[in-house]
Structure formats: structure tokens, C-alpha cells
Design an enzyme around this catalytic site. Sequence first.
Site, PDB file in Angstrom:
ATOM      1  N   LYS A  22      25.338  44.998  91.344  1.00 41.52           N
ATOM      2  CA  LYS A  22      25.787  46.261  91.971  1.00 41.52           C
ATOM      3  C   LYS A  22      26.199  46.028  93.421  1.00 41.52           C
ATOM      4  CE  LYS A  22      22.414  49.040  93.654  1.00 41.52           C
ATOM      5  NZ  LYS A  22      22.476  49.348  95.074  1.00 41.52           N
ATOM      6  N   ASN A  23      25.356  45.294  94.161  1.00 46.73           N
ATOM      7  CA  ASN A  23      25.609  45.155  95.600  1.00 46.73           C
ATOM      8  C   ASN A  23      26.731  44.169  95.934  1.00 46.73           C
ATOM      9  OD1 ASN A  23      23.717  47.082  96.028  1.00 46.73           O
ATOM     10  ND2 ASN A  23      22.102  45.688  96.728  1.00 46.73           N
ATOM     11  N   CYS A 118      19.565  55.519  99.551  1.00 45.34           N
ATOM     12  CA  CYS A 118      18.100  55.533  99.467  1.00 45.34           C
ATOM     13  C   CYS A 118      17.483  55.742 100.841  1.00 45.34           C
ATOM     14  CB  CYS A 118      17.594  54.209  98.887  1.00 45.34           C
ATOM     15  SG  CYS A 118      17.789  54.069  97.108  1.00 45.34           S
ATOM     16  N   ARG A 123      18.451  53.459 108.829  1.00 44.54           N
ATOM     17  CA  ARG A 123      19.704  52.828 108.396  1.00 44.54           C
ATOM     18  C   ARG A 123      20.912  53.226 109.266  1.00 44.54           C
ATOM     19  NH1 ARG A 123      19.896  52.632 101.893  1.00 44.54           N
ATOM     20  NH2 ARG A 123      20.702  50.548 102.260  1.00 44.54           N
ATOM     21  N   ASP A 307      14.598  43.912  98.499  1.00 45.89           N
ATOM     22  CA  ASP A 307      14.856  44.633  97.244  1.00 45.89           C
ATOM     23  C   ASP A 307      13.913  44.213  96.116  1.00 45.89           C
ATOM     24  OD1 ASP A 307      16.861  45.975  98.500  1.00 45.89           O
ATOM     25  OD2 ASP A 307      18.514  44.859  97.586  1.00 45.89           O
ATOM     26  N   ARG A 399      20.496  54.276  89.259  1.00 44.57           N
ATOM     27  CA  ARG A 399      21.530  53.888  90.231  1.00 44.57           C
ATOM     28  C   ARG A 399      21.687  52.365  90.269  1.00 44.57           C
ATOM     29  NH1 ARG A 399      20.472  56.250  95.974  1.00 44.57           N
ATOM     30  NH2 ARG A 399      22.229  54.885  96.275  1.00 44.57           N
TER      31      ARG A 399
HETATM   32  N1  EPU Z   1      20.842  47.935 110.488  1.00 46.87           N
HETATM   33  C1  EPU Z   1      21.017  48.376 111.764  1.00 46.87           C
HETATM   34  N2  EPU Z   1      22.285  48.682 112.173  1.00 46.87           N
HETATM   35  C2  EPU Z   1      23.355  48.555 111.350  1.00 46.87           C
HETATM   36  C3  EPU Z   1      23.163  48.104 110.039  1.00 46.87           C
HETATM   37  C4  EPU Z   1      21.883  47.796 109.629  1.00 46.87           C
HETATM   38  O1  EPU Z   1      20.071  48.505 112.533  1.00 46.87           O
HETATM   39  O2  EPU Z   1      24.479  48.852 111.793  1.00 46.87           O
HETATM   40  C5  EPU Z   1      19.475  47.629 110.036  1.00 46.87           C
HETATM   41  C6  EPU Z   1      19.038  48.555 108.894  1.00 46.87           C
HETATM   42  O3  EPU Z   1      18.566  49.778 109.394  1.00 46.87           O
HETATM   43  C7  EPU Z   1      17.983  47.741 108.211  1.00 46.87           C
HETATM   44  C8  EPU Z   1      18.499  46.303 108.385  1.00 46.87           C
HETATM   45  O4  EPU Z   1      19.444  46.345 109.446  1.00 46.87           O
HETATM   46  O5  EPU Z   1      16.758  47.897 108.876  1.00 46.87           O
HETATM   47  C9  EPU Z   1      19.150  45.725 107.156  1.00 46.87           C
HETATM   48  O6  EPU Z   1      20.224  46.545 106.725  1.00 46.87           O
HETATM   49  P1  EPU Z   1      21.540  45.967 106.042  1.00 46.87           P
HETATM   50  O7  EPU Z   1      22.709  46.479 106.767  1.00 46.87           O
HETATM   51  O8  EPU Z   1      21.379  44.489 105.875  1.00 46.87           O
HETATM   52  O9  EPU Z   1      21.454  46.631 104.615  1.00 46.87           O
HETATM   53  P2  EPU Z   1      22.557  47.487 103.867  1.00 46.87           P
HETATM   54  O10 EPU Z   1      23.866  46.810 103.960  1.00 46.87           O
HETATM   55  O11 EPU Z   1      22.441  48.903 104.258  1.00 46.87           O
HETATM   56  C10 EPU Z   1      22.223  46.190 101.616  1.00 46.87           C
HETATM   57  C11 EPU Z   1      21.900  46.562 100.200  1.00 46.87           C
HETATM   58  C12 EPU Z   1      20.463  47.045 100.110  1.00 46.87           C
HETATM   59  C13 EPU Z   1      19.558  45.909 100.593  1.00 46.87           C
HETATM   60  C14 EPU Z   1      19.944  45.487 102.012  1.00 46.87           C
HETATM   61  C15 EPU Z   1      19.150  44.307 102.527  1.00 46.87           C
HETATM   62  C16 EPU Z   1      24.047  47.326  99.380  1.00 46.87           C
HETATM   63  C17 EPU Z   1      24.895  48.462  98.915  1.00 46.87           C
HETATM   64  N3  EPU Z   1      22.815  47.632  99.767  1.00 46.87           N
HETATM   65  O12 EPU Z   1      22.026  47.385 102.384  1.00 46.87           O
HETATM   66  O13 EPU Z   1      20.217  47.288  98.738  1.00 46.87           O
HETATM   67  O14 EPU Z   1      18.223  46.351 100.577  1.00 46.87           O
HETATM   68  O15 EPU Z   1      21.352  45.139 102.036  1.00 46.87           O
HETATM   69  O16 EPU Z   1      19.265  43.218 101.702  1.00 46.87           O
HETATM   70  O17 EPU Z   1      24.483  46.186  99.376  1.00 46.87           O
HETATM   71  C18 EPU Z   1      19.113  48.259  96.889  1.00 46.87           C
HETATM   72  O18 EPU Z   1      19.944  47.704  96.139  1.00 46.87           O
HETATM   73  O19 EPU Z   1      18.061  48.809  96.460  1.00 46.87           O
HETATM   74  C19 EPU Z   1      19.359  48.281  98.339  1.00 46.87           C
HETATM   75  C20 EPU Z   1      18.778  49.167  99.150  1.00 46.87           C
END
Ligand code: EPU
Length: 421
Positions: A22-23, A118, A123, A307, A399
Site C-alpha cells: 500500500k505504502n 490515522c 503528523r 508499522d 485500509r
Molecule cells: N514528520 C514531521 N514533519 C514532516 C513529516 C513528518 O515532523 O513534515 C514526523 C512525523 O510527525 C512522524 C515522523 O516524522 O513523527 C515520521 O513521519 P513520516 O513522514 O516518515 O511518515 P509518513 O510519510 O506520514 C509513512 C507511512 C506510515 C508509516 C511512516 C513511517 C505512508 C502512506 N504512510 O507515513 O504508514 O508509519 O511512513 O514509516 O507511506 C501505516 O501504513 O500504518 C502507516 C501509518
Amino acid sequence: MEKFLIKQSLNIKGNVYIEGAKNACLPILAATILSNGKTTIKRVPFLSDIDVMCSLLEDIGINIKKDTINKCIDIDTKNIFNKEICYELVKKIRASFLLAGPLLARFGKVVIQMPGGCAIGVRPIDLHLKGFKALGAEITQKHGVIEIQAKNGLVGTEIYLDFPSVGATENIIMASVLAKGETIISNCATEPEIVDLIEFLNKMGAKIDGAGTETIKIKGVDSLNSCSHTIIPDRIEAGTFLVLGAAAKGELNILDVDCEHLKAVTSKLREMNVYIEEKENSIKVFGKNILKNVDIKTMPYPGFPTDMQPQFMSLMAITKGAGIINETIFENRFMHIGELSLMGANIKVEGSSAIITGVDKITGAKVKATDLRAGASLIIAGVCAEGESEISDIYHIERGYYNIEEKLKNIGVNVIKIKTT
Ligand code: EPU
């Protein structure tokens, strides 16, 4: 409202076929915005999040043809146009913000609101915006609407990420591929899903080096073309079934996986004394050994994935001894602890750490899936708990897990989905 009723189902056995990730699929679908032609994406997991991403693309004129039998999507961007992204869709998934980078690259402007998804932490999107700004975009935020505009086009530059955010790395890469000159992103995320996105973009004609390393170099090109791409296997779905097999003392063959992507998970399971056998594209888990508890710290890839944290917590809750899970990625990813406690788990929270003391047995209870992976942890607990468990809000689980009910039934889990009003 749908619920899962799960009865204790130990000694589960059989094969589990893993879907495309998915990701990886979500950013790749967003990246098709950059293409001037027709794109085919194969091994698509037809989950509700993927449907939302397709609707987001359709809302800006992109033609989408879904073939759910062959698990592929044909995409044609011939009639694409730019407009404010539909808030009703944006608030449904976090990945909706991944439209920002490619739209900015293609049209020089994006109007979008803060994404949903979620509720596992605040975030923020500051790192995404910092990257766009460094590339020459101006950003204004009013009444929750974010307007990102690059009046003179985007220009390659050096960008250092304060944290290796997965989404920010993806968005900045997608924004940079059509920028003038070279962009160098340092301290970027190295997750397999990012490598897959880069492979897809390079197939379309982008010039990106350094996939899977902390420094990515992008040489801007004028345009991107058609291609066909197969999504990588979902390492989190695979990891979830590995943990389920270990917790339920079962014997499962997890098929169509990339073992390399699962090293942190399989190493931890081995440390717990779970028998794991890796072959080229499959992993066998055998959970009959006496297990012992371990400590876990979640980290960016190749560290232990956040995750997989909730699923491991369920396993640790019924494993001899005590262990600590330190969650370093998301500040609110312990919502499953309250639910596991209702089932008799002994878990204490101290700041970002959970101290889990294994109990001899947990018992079925009425619990609620608070987010996707928390829901997966409750399935694992429900399969192992004495009696029957009722898991509500299962739309969170669906999801991220395709055909989960059928896949569980196929390996001997006593589960049914019920509808309630
Ligand atoms: N963060 C910031 N600022 C930003 C972006 C992120 O402070 O501009 C912080 C976030 O708040 C968090 C950390 O950095 O504390 C990590 O966030 P990241 O941006 O790496 O995660 P994401 O891109 O929002 C993706 C996956 C998540 C997975 C995370 C970490 C997708 C669609 N989602 O989220 O997947 O947990 O990377 O590996 O790719 C899931 O599948 O259950 C899921 C939540």
C-alpha cells in the site's frame, strides 16, 4: 459499522499470499501526475486507501481503469487539470498530500488542505513545505488552505531533511524531477517504498541516483513518459502474518515477499526464539518453540518499523518475561495498549516506552481498532485469546489489509465479519 468476531484459533496453518505494498502504491499513483502518457501499475492492493487516491486523481481529470481481477490499474493523464484538491478526499488519507509535489512540478501551483489519516501523532508537513520552499516555491496558509506556488518554476538545490520522513522524501523527489538543474536531498528516508517510487520515476525517464541511500541526487528533465510498473511486496502485511504465526503457535508460509525488506522483523522474531526459514521469495514461520521476551526500539528503515510495533506488542504480551518497546517515530502510537489491557495484557506506559510483562493467557473482550496497525494487533490478540473477541471499527484494518477475513479463514482462524447498526 462492521465488526470482526474472532474465536481463539491456535495451531493455524497454511499459505498466505502477500499483496503489493500500500505504502509504495500510494506515492506511485500520485507520481503518475508527472507522466505525459499512459501508465500501468501492476500488483495493486485494492484497499480503501487506494480507492481514495484513485478518486483524488480522477477529480483532477485523470482517467483510471481498475482491473481488480488482474490487480492492475491503467492510468491516462491526457486530460489532467489543476484545481483545489477536494477536501472531502484529502481528509480521508494522509497520502493525499503526496499530490502536492507532482502537481507543483507539473503546474507550478497547488492548493490543498492539511491531510487526514490515522491519528497516531500530530503528523506535521513542515518538512515537505521546507523542501518545496528550498526549490523556489512560495507558501501561504489561510483558514487551513495551503497554497504552494512556484511563479518562476522550480530550481534544483541542496535540501537537508531534519528527519528522514518517508512522505517528505517522496514529495520532494516528485517535486524535483522536472526542476531546472540538480537537487540533492540529504538525510532522506531509505525505505523500500522510496526505492520503488524512484524505480518507477526512472522508468518514466527521470534521472534519480542514490535510491535506498541517505543522499538522493535528482537531475531535472523536461518531461516524463509512459511506463509499466509492478509494486513491491507489502513488508508490513508479511510481517503481520509472521507475528500472527508466532503468536498463535502456528505454521505459516508467507509467500511472494522480499526477505531483505523484513530483516528487522525476522531478526527480532529469531531473538524471541521463533523458528523462521527464509527462501528466495517466501518465509516460513513456526511458532511452537518456547518464546522469550525482547526489547524493541522503532526507527526509520532499516531499523525496526513503527508499522510493526503494535503487532509485536500483542505477541510480547503473551510471551514469558518482560520486554520494553520504545516508540520513537510517532508520539501517539500506543492506543492499542488500552484495548490489549481489556484482554488481560500487563502493559505499563512510561513516556514513549511501554513495559510489557508477558501473561500466561489473555481473554477475549470487546475491543476497538483505533488505527490500522492497532487493529492488526487486536486480530493477533483475538486469535490467541481464550474465548471470543469482538473488534469494532474494522474499517481501519481494511485500509491496509486486503481480503483479511478470507486470508485469516484460509489459515484456520475462526473469524466472521458482522454488520451492526
Ligand atoms: N514528520 C514531521 N514533519 C514532516 C513529516 C513528518 O515532523 O513534515 C514526523 C512525523 O510527525 C512522524 C515522523 O516524522 O513523527 C515520521 O513521519 P513520516 O513522514 O516518515 O511518515 P509518513 O510519510 O506520514 C509513512 C507511512 C506510515 C508509516 C511512516 C513511517 C505512508 C502512506 N504512510 O507515513 O504508514 O508509519 O511512513 O514509516 O507511506 C501505516 O501504513 O500504518 C502507516 C501509518
